[in-house]
Structure formats: C-alpha cells, structure tokens
Design a protein around this motif. Structure first.
Motif, PDB file in Angstrom:
ATOM      1  N   TRP A 136       0.876  -1.185   0.123  1.00  0.00           N
ATOM      2  CA  TRP A 136       0.109   0.009  -0.024  1.00  0.00           C
ATOM      3  C   TRP A 136       0.872   1.374   0.168  1.00  0.00           C
ATOM      4  CZ3 TRP A 136      -0.886  -4.619   2.594  1.00  0.00           C
ATOM      5  CH2 TRP A 136      -2.277  -5.136   2.496  1.00  0.00           C
ATOM      6  N   PHE A 137       0.552   2.114  -0.856  1.00  0.00           N
ATOM      7  CA  PHE A 137       1.328   3.417  -1.009  1.00  0.00           C
ATOM      8  C   PHE A 137       0.785   4.539  -1.556  1.00  0.00           C
ATOM      9  CE2 PHE A 137       1.657   0.812  -4.937  1.00  0.00           C
ATOM     10  CZ  PHE A 137       1.668   1.641  -5.930  1.00  0.00           C
ATOM     11  N   MET A 138       1.420   5.682  -1.401  1.00  0.00           N
ATOM     12  CA  MET A 138       0.767   6.904  -1.807  1.00  0.00           C
ATOM     13  C   MET A 138       1.386   7.627  -2.913  1.00  0.00           C
ATOM     14  SD  MET A 138      -1.404   7.294   0.738  1.00  0.00           S
ATOM     15  CE  MET A 138      -1.982   9.086   0.568  1.00  0.00           C
ATOM     16  N   ASN A 139       2.285   7.410  -3.402  1.00  0.00           N
ATOM     17  CA  ASN A 139       2.875   8.221  -4.504  1.00  0.00           C
ATOM     18  C   ASN A 139       2.487   7.916  -5.947  1.00  0.00           C
ATOM     19  OD1 ASN A 139       4.402   5.687  -3.931  1.00  0.00           O
ATOM     20  ND2 ASN A 139       6.059   6.078  -5.043  1.00  0.00           N
ATOM     21  N   ASP A 140       1.144   8.344  -5.997  1.00  0.00           N
ATOM     22  CA  ASP A 140       0.396   7.720  -7.252  1.00  0.00           C
ATOM     23  C   ASP A 140       0.895   8.540  -8.550  1.00  0.00           C
ATOM     24  OD1 ASP A 140      -0.586   9.904  -5.861  1.00  0.00           O
ATOM     25  OD2 ASP A 140      -2.538   9.865  -7.221  1.00  0.00           O
ATOM     26  N   HIS A 141       1.346   9.811  -8.515  1.00  0.00           N
ATOM     27  CA  HIS A 141       1.598  10.608  -9.515  1.00  0.00           C
ATOM     28  C   HIS A 141       3.186  10.001 -10.123  1.00  0.00           C
ATOM     29  CE1 HIS A 141      -1.574  13.347  -8.982  1.00  0.00           C
ATOM     30  NE2 HIS A 141      -1.226  13.763  -7.889  1.00  0.00           N
ATOM     31  N   THR A 142       4.108   9.578  -9.114  1.00  0.00           N
ATOM     32  CA  THR A 142       5.354   8.996  -9.581  1.00  0.00           C
ATOM     33  C   THR A 142       5.074   7.698 -10.252  1.00  0.00           C
ATOM     34  OG1 THR A 142       6.303  10.100  -7.707  1.00  0.00           O
ATOM     35  CG2 THR A 142       7.639   8.185  -8.536  1.00  0.00           C
ATOM     36  N   PHE A 143       4.262   7.038  -9.788  1.00  0.00           N
ATOM     37  CA  PHE A 143       4.111   5.388 -10.368  1.00  0.00           C
ATOM     38  C   PHE A 143       3.397   5.605 -11.605  1.00  0.00           C
ATOM     39  CE2 PHE A 143       1.737   1.678 -10.781  1.00  0.00           C
ATOM     40  CZ  PHE A 143       2.692   0.788 -10.468  1.00  0.00           C
ATOM     41  N   ILE A 144       2.501   6.768 -11.723  1.00  0.00           N
ATOM     42  CA  ILE A 144       1.808   6.667 -12.869  1.00  0.00           C
ATOM     43  C   ILE A 144       2.869   7.253 -14.029  1.00  0.00           C
ATOM     44  CG2 ILE A 144       0.020   8.099 -14.275  1.00  0.00           C
ATOM     45  CD1 ILE A 144      -1.689   8.106 -11.862  1.00  0.00           C
ATOM     46  N   LYS A 145       3.637   8.193 -13.535  1.00  0.00           N
ATOM     47  CA  LYS A 145       4.476   8.693 -14.544  1.00  0.00           C
ATOM     48  C   LYS A 145       5.460   7.718 -15.090  1.00  0.00           C
ATOM     49  CE  LYS A 145       7.977  12.247 -14.970  1.00  0.00           C
ATOM     50  NZ  LYS A 145       8.883  13.396 -14.304  1.00  0.00           N
ATOM     51  N   ASP A 146       6.155   6.993 -14.522  1.00  0.00           N
ATOM     52  CA  ASP A 146       7.381   5.944 -14.697  1.00  0.00           C
ATOM     53  C   ASP A 146       7.357   4.646 -13.817  1.00  0.00           C
ATOM     54  OD1 ASP A 146      10.230   8.200 -14.178  1.00  0.00           O
ATOM     55  OD2 ASP A 146       8.780   7.025 -12.790  1.00  0.00           O
ATOM     56  N   GLY A 147       6.528   4.766 -12.701  1.00  0.00           N
ATOM     57  CA  GLY A 147       6.830   3.746 -11.702  1.00  0.00           C
ATOM     58  C   GLY A 147       6.475   2.469 -12.192  1.00  0.00           C
ATOM     59  N   PHE A 148       5.418   2.192 -12.729  1.00  0.00           N
ATOM     60  CA  PHE A 148       4.911   1.014 -13.286  1.00  0.00           C
ATOM     61  C   PHE A 148       5.634   0.384 -14.083  1.00  0.00           C
ATOM     62  CE2 PHE A 148       3.087   1.636 -17.328  1.00  0.00           C
ATOM     63  CZ  PHE A 148       2.767   3.163 -17.600  1.00  0.00           C
ATOM     64  N   GLU A 149       6.318   0.997 -15.122  1.00  0.00           N
ATOM     65  CA  GLU A 149       7.188   0.563 -16.045  1.00  0.00           C
ATOM     66  C   GLU A 149       8.543   0.217 -15.441  1.00  0.00           C
ATOM     67  OE1 GLU A 149       9.339   1.833 -20.418  1.00  0.00           O
ATOM     68  OE2 GLU A 149       7.910   3.350 -19.471  1.00  0.00           O
ATOM     69  N   THR A 150       9.153   0.892 -14.500  1.00  0.00           N
ATOM     70  CA  THR A 150      10.146   0.402 -13.619  1.00  0.00           C
ATOM     71  C   THR A 150      10.020  -0.969 -12.799  1.00  0.00           C
ATOM     72  OG1 THR A 150      10.702   2.637 -13.335  1.00  0.00           O
ATOM     73  CG2 THR A 150      11.855   1.060 -11.889  1.00  0.00           C
ATOM     74  N   PHE A 151       8.926  -0.924 -12.210  1.00  0.00           N
ATOM     75  CA  PHE A 151       8.090  -2.146 -11.534  1.00  0.00           C
ATOM     76  C   PHE A 151       7.941  -3.426 -12.693  1.00  0.00           C
ATOM     77  CE2 PHE A 151       4.775  -4.709  -9.991  1.00  0.00           C
ATOM     78  CZ  PHE A 151       5.045  -4.951  -8.578  1.00  0.00           C
ATOM     79  N   LEU A 152       7.555  -3.017 -13.734  1.00  0.00           N
ATOM     80  CA  LEU A 152       7.565  -4.149 -14.580  1.00  0.00           C
ATOM     81  C   LEU A 152       8.894  -4.690 -15.136  1.00  0.00           C
ATOM     82  CD1 LEU A 152       4.578  -3.016 -17.061  1.00  0.00           C
ATOM     83  CD2 LEU A 152       4.620  -4.919 -15.256  1.00  0.00           C
ATOM     84  N   ASP A 153      10.006  -3.760 -15.251  1.00  0.00           N
ATOM     85  CA  ASP A 153      11.225  -4.008 -15.355  1.00  0.00           C
ATOM     86  C   ASP A 153      11.929  -5.195 -14.281  1.00  0.00           C
ATOM     87  OD1 ASP A 153      11.122  -2.883 -18.111  1.00  0.00           O
ATOM     88  OD2 ASP A 153      12.229  -0.874 -17.133  1.00  0.00           O
ATOM     89  N   LEU A 154      11.536  -4.712 -13.365  1.00  0.00           N
ATOM     90  CA  LEU A 154      12.072  -5.617 -12.239  1.00  0.00           C
ATOM     91  C   LEU A 154      11.362  -6.808 -12.279  1.00  0.00           C
ATOM     92  CD1 LEU A 154      13.626  -5.905  -9.559  1.00  0.00           C
ATOM     93  CD2 LEU A 154      11.553  -4.973  -8.395  1.00  0.00           C
ATOM     94  N   MET A 155      10.125  -6.923 -12.422  1.00  0.00           N
ATOM     95  CA  MET A 155       9.212  -8.179 -12.533  1.00  0.00           C
ATOM     96  C   MET A 155      10.184  -9.000 -13.577  1.00  0.00           C
ATOM     97  SD  MET A 155       5.480  -8.646 -12.990  1.00  0.00           S
ATOM     98  CE  MET A 155       4.796  -7.998 -11.582  1.00  0.00           C
ATOM     99  N   GLU A 156      10.258  -8.402 -14.617  1.00  0.00           N
ATOM    100  CA  GLU A 156      10.852  -9.090 -15.889  1.00  0.00           C
ATOM    101  C   GLU A 156      12.161  -9.697 -15.772  1.00  0.00           C
ATOM    102  OE1 GLU A 156      11.052  -8.504 -20.855  1.00  0.00           O
ATOM    103  OE2 GLU A 156      11.328  -6.772 -19.531  1.00  0.00           O
TER     104      GLU A 156
END
Length: 358
Positions: A136-156
């Motif tokens: 659970w986290f709060m930094n939604d703007h950071t995640f929307i900007k490029d966070g989810f792509e970084t998260f997917l790279d780590l997952m991959e």
C-alpha cells in the motif's frame, strides 16, 4: 591462457562424487586441484556471493542464486581428455548445486539436465494454498509517470512468470503479450490504471492486481491508497531458490514503491483493496513499514532490518515459515484497523481520513 567456466548456483557445490576422489586430485581450502604432466584443472569455491555480484546475464536464469564456483583449465590448448574431464566435473558440480553454467570461451549460458528454473507444479487439489505479496503506497503521480514501467522491468528480470500471458479490461482478456509485445502492455496499463485490468500470469503466479484510485488520500467515503497484490502458489516455496528470490523481489519492489505498509502472508489478506483504515491486527510471514508508521511502532523498528531505501522490515520467508508473531509483539491497538468497517485507527497518521465538505 586458460579455459574458464563459472557455475552460479542455489546451493553449495559438492565434491562428494567419486570423480573428485582420484589420486591426482589434491584438496585445498577453497576447492581442489587436478594435476597432470603438462596441464591442470583448478576448482575454486564455492564462494557465497551477494546479489549485486551476480552477472546481469545470469540474473533470472535461476531463482535464488547464492554461490559461485570457478573451474580453470591450464593451458588453454590442453589435451582433449583434459577438456572432457572439465566438462564432466562441471556437469556434476552444477547438478549437485542446482546451478547454471557460464562458458566464457564458447560464450554460452546453460543448465545441465535436471536443473530447471521451475519444476512443474501439479494440480494436487481444487483448493491449493497460496501466498500473497502486497503493498500500500501513496506516491500515485510518480507511479503513473514511470513507476509502473520500472516495476515491470524488475518483474521481468527477476520474476518473468509474473508478466501477463494475457491481459485486458474484461474476462477473458483479449490481448496476448506474445502477440502485442511489452510496449503495448505498458501503454494499455497506463491508460487503465484507475479502472484496473485483468492480468493472467504464469505459474507459480495466479493473480496480480494493480489499483491506482482516481483520488488518493481522504475522500468522503474514507481514505484510499494505491494497492498492488501478487498471488502465487505456496508449493513453489519448496523448489530450489524460490523462497530466496521471492524475498529479494519483495525487498527490491518495496524500495521502488516506497509503501507505508507492505507484507507477505499465507491466505487472504484482512486488509484487502485500496481503502485503508489501519494496520492489520494479525501479521503474516513478512511485514514492511515506511513513513509515517516508522514513527508509530518503535518495537517493530528495534527488531527490524532496513532496506537500502530506508524502509524497515521483518521477514520469515523460507520453506518452513511461521507468522511474525513469533518474532515481534502484537501490533499496537491504536494503529490497528477497527472491526467496524466504517471506522479508522485511533492514531491516524495521514490527512483525513474523511474529506471535509467545503
């Protein structure tokens, strides 16, 4: 010039096989030496390594790599039988340690027979046991900007099985990652973060949910946060290296997401979804605290380890794991979510929790 082979393994390499009991083999502190008339084989290791020491091309080949063993044949143009012995030793050592083989001369990375990243997980029953990894986290703007792509790279790189085989906005999902590619998935996810998507991963992962509300923080109905959960089969924890790799992924993903609370537990999470009312009273097998809860639970911080990103965690992630109440006392009552679903913890560390009418 020498002929070099590296073994990166989950377990320690072992010299118990009869191949290593020949008269020409001498034991030494860090391995063995096989000496012949005009050539020699040196086996050094196993050496325990840190995650950052594992070569990029090896990361993701096997989960939970922890040891390194080096095999050197000198000179490079040693007789054919010397090279055959090197390859035989390599196979035995890699199989016994569940390792991947890097042949520097041939430029190849391979695993011997019997060494797999993931063994087939049979469907033993209609209701198998699961583990959940959640943040659970709060930094939604950071995640929307490029966070989810970084998260997917780590997952991959660490958990490629968690990437979607299929995805879409309804059941059954209409897109296949193999057909559309990763860029399409990233674009699709960014356009549908607020609504949520259907995401079919591969075993051992069974369910992934990323939810970023339109409004993060206090609302008229209560407090909302960003939420990510990953569900996987408990059976995988018994396979070589998986408990270690899942722990590594959990820690790295936590530093990326910067959650105020994260956890791993068996069974259903009592604090499910984006609505946040306080910490769960019952802990799972791993718990992570970030700001503002770091200041509200000093007993947890005393027992915890710290991530590179400054989060505090306690974990019991291994094959025979127990819940954290064997390590840490109960969660303080004033920061626990109340049983009444319309109420929030007495000690509320955020704004709100309800948005006030103007």
């Amino acid at each position: 010039m020498s002929y070099n082979i590296s073994i990166w393994s989950v377990n320690k390499t072992s010299f118990e096989n009869e191949v290593f009991n020949q008269e020409k083999i001498k034991r030494q502190n860090n391995g063995i030496i096989y000496e012949d008339k005009n050539w020699q084989i040196t086996v050094s290791g196993p050496f325990e390594v840190m995650e950052e020491d594992i070569p990029e091309e090896v990361v993701g080949q096997l989960p939970g790599i922890k040891y390194f063993t080096e095999i050197i044949l000198e000179p490079f143009d040693a007789p054919k039988r010397a090279l055959q012995l090197v390859k035989k030793m390599t196979k035995i050592l890699a199989q016994s340690s569940h390792g991947v083989v890097v042949n520097e001369q041939e430029g190849t990375i391979s695993s011997p027979s019997g060494v797999k990243r993931l063994e087939t997980i049979p469907a033993k029953d209609a209701d198998p046991s699961y583990l959940l990894m959640t943040w659970w986290f709060m930094n939604d703007h950071t995640f929307i900007k490029d966070g989810f792509e970084t998260f997917l790279d780590l997952m991959e790189s660490m958990m490629p099985e968690a990437l979607p085989r299929r995805y879409g906005i309804y059941e059954p999902p209409q897109f296949k990652l193999a057909d559309k590619g990763k860029e399409h998935f990233i674009q699709f996810l960014s356009e549908n973060l607020h609504e949520g998507i259907v995401w079919y991963p591969s075993k051992p992962f069974t369910y992934i949910n990323i939810r970023i509300p339109d409004k993060v923080g206090p609302t008229r109905q209560g407090f909302r946060s960003c939420y990510i959960t990953i569900k996987f089969l408990e059976e995988v924890m018994k396979q070589p290296g998986w408990s270690m790799e899942l722990k590594r992924f959990w820690l790295k993903a936590s530093d990326q997401l910067k959650p105020f609370y994260g956890e791993m537990r068996k069974g259903q999470n009592p604090r499910n979804g984006t609505w946040w009312r306080g910490l769960p009273k019952s802990l799972g097998n791993a718990a992570m605290l970030g700001k503002p809860y770091i200041d509200l639970w000093p007993d947890f911080i005393k027992e915890a380890k710290q991530t590179e990103g400054g989060l505090f965690y306690i974990e019991n992630i291994k094959e025979d794991y127990e819940d954290l109440h064997s390590i840490i006392t109960e969660v303080p009552e004033d920061i626990v979510q109340p049983k009444n679903k319309k109420k929030h913890s007495r000690n509320w560390p955020f704004e709100g929790p309800f948005l006030k009418y103007k």
